[in-house]
Design a protein around this motif. Structure first.
Motif, PDB file in Angstrom:
ATOM      1  N   VAL A   5     -22.114 -11.889 -13.345  1.00  0.00           N
ATOM      2  CA  VAL A   5     -21.210 -11.324 -12.344  1.00  0.00           C
ATOM      3  C   VAL A   5     -20.908  -9.854 -12.667  1.00  0.00           C
ATOM      4  O   VAL A   5     -20.781  -9.025 -11.760  1.00  0.00           O
ATOM      5  CB  VAL A   5     -19.926 -12.170 -12.179  1.00  0.00           C
ATOM      6  CG1 VAL A   5     -18.992 -12.013 -13.351  1.00  0.00           C
ATOM      7  CG2 VAL A   5     -19.226 -11.830 -10.887  1.00  0.00           C
ATOM      8  N   LEU A   6     -20.818  -9.514 -13.950  1.00  0.00           N
ATOM      9  CA  LEU A   6     -20.592  -8.117 -14.333  1.00  0.00           C
ATOM     10  C   LEU A   6     -21.795  -7.258 -13.959  1.00  0.00           C
ATOM     11  O   LEU A   6     -21.639  -6.119 -13.498  1.00  0.00           O
ATOM     12  CB  LEU A   6     -20.322  -8.013 -15.834  1.00  0.00           C
ATOM     13  CG  LEU A   6     -19.060  -8.705 -16.349  1.00  0.00           C
ATOM     14  CD1 LEU A   6     -18.972  -8.567 -17.862  1.00  0.00           C
ATOM     15  CD2 LEU A   6     -17.822  -8.165 -15.670  1.00  0.00           C
ATOM     16  N   ILE A   7     -22.989  -7.792 -14.154  1.00  0.00           N
ATOM     17  CA  ILE A   7     -24.218  -7.066 -13.793  1.00  0.00           C
ATOM     18  C   ILE A   7     -24.272  -6.842 -12.287  1.00  0.00           C
ATOM     19  O   ILE A   7     -24.532  -5.727 -11.822  1.00  0.00           O
ATOM     20  CB  ILE A   7     -25.462  -7.819 -14.300  1.00  0.00           C
ATOM     21  CG1 ILE A   7     -25.518  -7.781 -15.826  1.00  0.00           C
ATOM     22  CG2 ILE A   7     -26.741  -7.239 -13.694  1.00  0.00           C
ATOM     23  CD1 ILE A   7     -26.543  -8.728 -16.436  1.00  0.00           C
ATOM     24  N   LYS A   8     -23.998  -7.892 -11.526  1.00  0.00           N
ATOM     25  CA  LYS A   8     -24.035  -7.772 -10.065  1.00  0.00           C
ATOM     26  C   LYS A   8     -22.982  -6.790  -9.555  1.00  0.00           C
ATOM     27  O   LYS A   8     -23.255  -5.994  -8.654  1.00  0.00           O
ATOM     28  CB  LYS A   8     -23.831  -9.140  -9.412  1.00  0.00           C
ATOM     29  CG  LYS A   8     -25.029 -10.042  -9.535  1.00  0.00           C
ATOM     30  CD  LYS A   8     -24.767 -11.374  -8.854  1.00  0.00           C
ATOM     31  CE  LYS A   8     -25.976 -12.288  -8.966  1.00  0.00           C
ATOM     32  NZ  LYS A   8     -25.721 -13.581  -8.296  1.00  0.00           N
ATOM     33  N   PHE A   9     -21.789  -6.843 -10.137  1.00  0.00           N
ATOM     34  CA  PHE A   9     -20.740  -5.915  -9.706  1.00  0.00           C
ATOM     35  C   PHE A   9     -21.132  -4.473 -10.039  1.00  0.00           C
ATOM     36  O   PHE A   9     -20.977  -3.573  -9.213  1.00  0.00           O
ATOM     37  CB  PHE A   9     -19.389  -6.263 -10.341  1.00  0.00           C
ATOM     38  CG  PHE A   9     -18.284  -5.389  -9.832  1.00  0.00           C
ATOM     39  CD1 PHE A   9     -17.691  -5.661  -8.609  1.00  0.00           C
ATOM     40  CD2 PHE A   9     -17.860  -4.291 -10.548  1.00  0.00           C
ATOM     41  CE1 PHE A   9     -16.685  -4.836  -8.109  1.00  0.00           C
ATOM     42  CE2 PHE A   9     -16.861  -3.466 -10.066  1.00  0.00           C
ATOM     43  CZ  PHE A   9     -16.267  -3.737  -8.843  1.00  0.00           C
ATOM     44  N   GLY A  10     -21.648  -4.263 -11.230  1.00  0.00           N
ATOM     45  CA  GLY A  10     -22.089  -2.928 -11.631  1.00  0.00           C
ATOM     46  C   GLY A  10     -23.172  -2.380 -10.719  1.00  0.00           C
ATOM     47  O   GLY A  10     -23.163  -1.195 -10.360  1.00  0.00           O
ATOM     48  N   GLN A  11     -24.102  -3.249 -10.332  1.00  0.00           N
ATOM     49  CA  GLN A  11     -25.165  -2.834  -9.415  1.00  0.00           C
ATOM     50  C   GLN A  11     -24.583  -2.449  -8.056  1.00  0.00           C
ATOM     51  O   GLN A  11     -25.010  -1.470  -7.440  1.00  0.00           O
ATOM     52  CB  GLN A  11     -26.190  -3.951  -9.251  1.00  0.00           C
ATOM     53  CG  GLN A  11     -27.052  -4.163 -10.469  1.00  0.00           C
ATOM     54  CD  GLN A  11     -27.907  -5.413 -10.369  1.00  0.00           C
ATOM     55  OE1 GLN A  11     -27.660  -6.315  -9.575  1.00  0.00           O
ATOM     56  NE2 GLN A  11     -28.935  -5.481 -11.208  1.00  0.00           N
ATOM     57  N   VAL A  38     -16.908   4.521 -15.595  1.00  0.00           N
ATOM     58  CA  VAL A  38     -17.802   4.230 -14.468  1.00  0.00           C
ATOM     59  C   VAL A  38     -19.167   3.779 -14.997  1.00  0.00           C
ATOM     60  O   VAL A  38     -19.709   2.768 -14.556  1.00  0.00           O
ATOM     61  CB  VAL A  38     -17.952   5.440 -13.526  1.00  0.00           C
ATOM     62  CG1 VAL A  38     -18.988   5.162 -12.441  1.00  0.00           C
ATOM     63  CG2 VAL A  38     -16.612   5.813 -12.899  1.00  0.00           C
ATOM     64  N   GLY A  39     -19.706   4.510 -15.944  1.00  0.00           N
ATOM     65  CA  GLY A  39     -20.994   4.134 -16.525  1.00  0.00           C
ATOM     66  C   GLY A  39     -20.956   2.780 -17.207  1.00  0.00           C
ATOM     67  O   GLY A  39     -21.897   1.986 -17.099  1.00  0.00           O
ATOM     68  N   MET A  40     -19.857   2.513 -17.890  1.00  0.00           N
ATOM     69  CA  MET A  40     -19.733   1.229 -18.579  1.00  0.00           C
ATOM     70  C   MET A  40     -19.652   0.077 -17.579  1.00  0.00           C
ATOM     71  O   MET A  40     -20.214  -0.998 -17.827  1.00  0.00           O
ATOM     72  CB  MET A  40     -18.517   1.243 -19.507  1.00  0.00           C
ATOM     73  CG  MET A  40     -18.730   2.179 -20.677  1.00  0.00           C
ATOM     74  SD  MET A  40     -17.417   2.423 -21.891  1.00  0.00           S
ATOM     75  CE  MET A  40     -16.074   1.481 -21.429  1.00  0.00           C
ATOM     76  N   LYS A  46     -18.288  -3.557 -19.601  1.00  0.00           N
ATOM     77  CA  LYS A  46     -16.847  -3.811 -19.576  1.00  0.00           C
ATOM     78  C   LYS A  46     -16.545  -4.889 -18.549  1.00  0.00           C
ATOM     79  O   LYS A  46     -17.171  -4.967 -17.504  1.00  0.00           O
ATOM     80  CB  LYS A  46     -16.069  -2.555 -19.154  1.00  0.00           C
ATOM     81  CG  LYS A  46     -15.900  -1.523 -20.214  1.00  0.00           C
ATOM     82  CD  LYS A  46     -14.780  -1.923 -21.114  1.00  0.00           C
ATOM     83  CE  LYS A  46     -14.382  -0.776 -22.013  1.00  0.00           C
ATOM     84  NZ  LYS A  46     -13.438  -1.179 -22.999  1.00  0.00           N
ATOM     85  N   ASN A  47     -15.544  -5.700 -18.846  1.00  0.00           N
ATOM     86  CA  ASN A  47     -15.054  -6.689 -17.898  1.00  0.00           C
ATOM     87  C   ASN A  47     -13.925  -6.030 -17.112  1.00  0.00           C
ATOM     88  O   ASN A  47     -12.809  -5.888 -17.611  1.00  0.00           O
ATOM     89  CB  ASN A  47     -14.571  -7.919 -18.657  1.00  0.00           C
ATOM     90  CG  ASN A  47     -14.276  -9.077 -17.739  1.00  0.00           C
ATOM     91  OD1 ASN A  47     -14.405  -8.980 -16.533  1.00  0.00           O
ATOM     92  ND2 ASN A  47     -13.865 -10.179 -18.327  1.00  0.00           N
TER      93      ASN A  47
END
Length: 70
Positions: A5-11, A38-40, A46-47
């Motif tokens: 979910v963190l990967i999908k949100f970051g994308q 932002v990069g993290m 980051k959660n």
């Protein structure tokens, strides 16, 4: 699962930032967060909190529903 979910949100954040032609620094300024944060988020390091999700949504001109639709 949690990391996914963190990967999908970051994308999603990166896609929307790119769509608007914003740098990470510009998005950070709009959202009131540090540029490195932002990069993290985009790299799923980051959660992110609900409060910061709302800041990112507003900075990207999205609703909470739109930004969390992964």
């Amino acid at each position: 699962m949690k990391r996914e979910v963190l990967i999908k949100f970051g994308q999603k954040v990166r896609e929307e930032r790119d769509r608007l032609g914003l740098s990470q620094e510009e998005l950070a300024g709009r959202a009131g967060v540090h540029r490195t944060y932002v990069g993290m988020i985009e790299r799923a390091e980051k959660n992110i909190t609900l409060i910061n999700i709302e800041k990112f949504a507003k900075a990207l001109g999205l609703s909470l529903n739109e930004i969390t639709k992964l």
